[in-house]
Design an enzyme around this catalytic site. Structure first.
Site, PDB file in Angstrom:
ATOM      1  N   GLU A 103      -0.003  -1.466   5.701  1.00 54.86           N
ATOM      2  CA  GLU A 103       1.041  -0.986   6.608  1.00 54.86           C
ATOM      3  C   GLU A 103       0.892   0.495   6.909  1.00 54.86           C
ATOM      4  OE1 GLU A 103       4.990   0.628   7.865  1.00 54.86           O
ATOM      5  OE2 GLU A 103       3.741   1.177   6.143  1.00 54.86           O
TER       6      GLU A 103
ATOM      7  N   ASP B  92       0.832  -1.205   0.000  1.00 60.30           N
ATOM      8  CA  ASP B  92       0.000   0.000   0.000  1.00 60.30           C
ATOM      9  C   ASP B  92       0.867   1.255   0.000  1.00 60.30           C
ATOM     10  OD1 ASP B  92       0.768  -0.791   2.641  1.00 60.30           O
ATOM     11  OD2 ASP B  92      -0.663   0.633   3.480  1.00 60.30           O
TER      12      ASP B  92
END
Length: 408
Positions: free
Chosen positions: A136, A72
């Site tokens: 994350e 991400d």
């Protein structure tokens, strides 16, 4: 793989809009790419288009060397960018695009290094395990799920390819995030005594809790990670100039050290909350967003030693622009180290957290752990995010040598 094939991997990853999740499509692309080279992988679908990926090469036996990165990226304001953030652009020796530094560059380098080792049938005395995670940048949902699945139970070593440039990190602060909501009572601003000003209450509470936590942080510094910090990063409230606000919200980020740890910070936060609500009209409400512990690994582990040995020659041949050298000088002045030193690869602690807080939750102290990845950490979460082409290609070679040497 030829150079253009390597670039194509990074280009494809930058093209996936993995802001706030949506990692599944990127994970499926990597799975297909690995399969083309005869490497099996598993996608763990977390729902809502989020997914982790795990792949292995080697013997399938111990020792297991785990290498990891997150898929991400943070939000971008496309209007502020000089280029399309979801298109890889090469200019003046730099890559531009969302994630080229944090951290699709690191993920691509890990994947390519694994493929090249496998294609060349480099013998590994053990298992190289690739772990790519979701979420994350938000709640570490992916690494939390992987810890619950026991992904590190048989693994001796963890490397996370977050951008460090030619430094390596062995310790990270933890993080506790809060949403703080003040509930008051609306009224006309000409009659403030008829209402309860949620913004004023929120500001007063934040000042009280900030004072308490910063005082405790001063009293309990950590020899490796420094002090716990407190910042207000989002503040919302009010609807118009002549109305007493009935609601306001703030989001708080604290970075945690072992000497003043997560539990102590949360306890002090809640104590201040109870005291404030007992003595003020209206109500302050608190929701815990993230709670990850600090990690303090071994600064002289075999992994760290191998990184320093293998990467130093590449560091010494690295060319830095005038801008990067100036940024290095500023970093030296503000934090006491220079990320662009060319004589010695520094081994450091860092304020930023990584997925290691979840993956290593069973061994937060003394682990065989390092953060080491391509990219300038000062470029993370920036408009016009960029990364050095030379460094990225060099890191692929460094990873191949590191993985082969560690598992020889």
């Amino acid at each position: 793989m030829e150079q253009q094939e390597k670039l194509a991997v990074l280009r494809q990853l930058v093209g996936f809009k993995t802001i706030g999740g949506n990692e599944l499509a990127a994970a499926e692309y990597i799975q297909d790419l690995l399969a083309e080279h005869g490497i099996k992988s598993e996608i763990h679908d977390l729902g809502h288009q989020q997914a982790n990926l795990i792949a292995e090469i080697g013997t399938g036996q111990k020792p297991v060397f785990t290498v990891s990165g997150h898929l991400d990226t943070v939000a971008v304001d496309e209007a502020d960018w000089d280029t399309d953030p979801f298109e890889l652009v090469q200019k003046d020796g730099q890559f531009y695009g969302s994630g080229v530094t944090d951290m699709k560059g690191g993920v691509a380098a890990l994947v390519i290094a694994m493929i090249e080792l496998h294609d060349r049938q480099v013998p590994l005395n053990g298992t190289l395990r690739l772990v790519l995670t979701a979420g994350e940048e938000s709640d570490m949902r992916g690494s939390r799920a992987l810890h619950a699945e026991g992904v590190m139970q048989d693994s001796d070593t963890l490397l996370i390819a977050e951008p460090t440039g030619y430094r390596t990190v062995y310790a990270n602060k933890g993080e506790v995030d809060f949403i703080v909501t003040a509930v008051g009572k609306a009224a006309h601003s000409s009659r403030p005594n008829f209402g309860i000003n949620a913004i004023q209450n929120l500001m007063d509470f934040l000042e009280a809790v900030k004072t308490k936590i910063e005082q405790k942080a001063e009293q309990r510094p950590d020899s490796v990670l420094g002090k716990t910090t407190f910042t207000v990063d989002i503040f919302k409230g009010g609807i118009q100039i002549n109305a007493i606000p009935a609601k306001a919200e703030a989001q708080i980020n604290t970075r945690i050290v072992p000497e003043y740890n997560n539990e102590a910070v949360i306890a002090d936060f809640n104590e201040t909350l109870d005291e404030f609500n007992a003595t003020h009209e209206g109500e302050i409400q608190v929701k815990l967003l993230m709670n990850i512990p600090p990690v303090v690994a071994k600064s002289d582990s075999r992994l760290i030693q191998e990184i320093v040995k293998i990467a130093t020659p590449y560091m010494q041949s690295m060319h830095y622009s005038a801008e990067e050298q100036q940024q290095g000088a500023e970093m030296l002045e503000k934090q006491g180290f220079n990320p662009f030193a060319t004589d010695k690869l520094a081994v450091l602690s860092a304020a930023g957290g990584t997925d290691a807080s979840e993956l290593l939750r069973d061994k937060l102290e003394g682990a065989n752990y390092a953060v080491f990845g391509p990219g300038n950490p000062l470029k993370m979460h920036q408009t016009n995010e960029s990364a050095s082409e030379q460094m990225w290609f060099d890191f692929i070679e460094i990873y191949k040598k590191l993985f082969a040497e560690y598992l020889k």
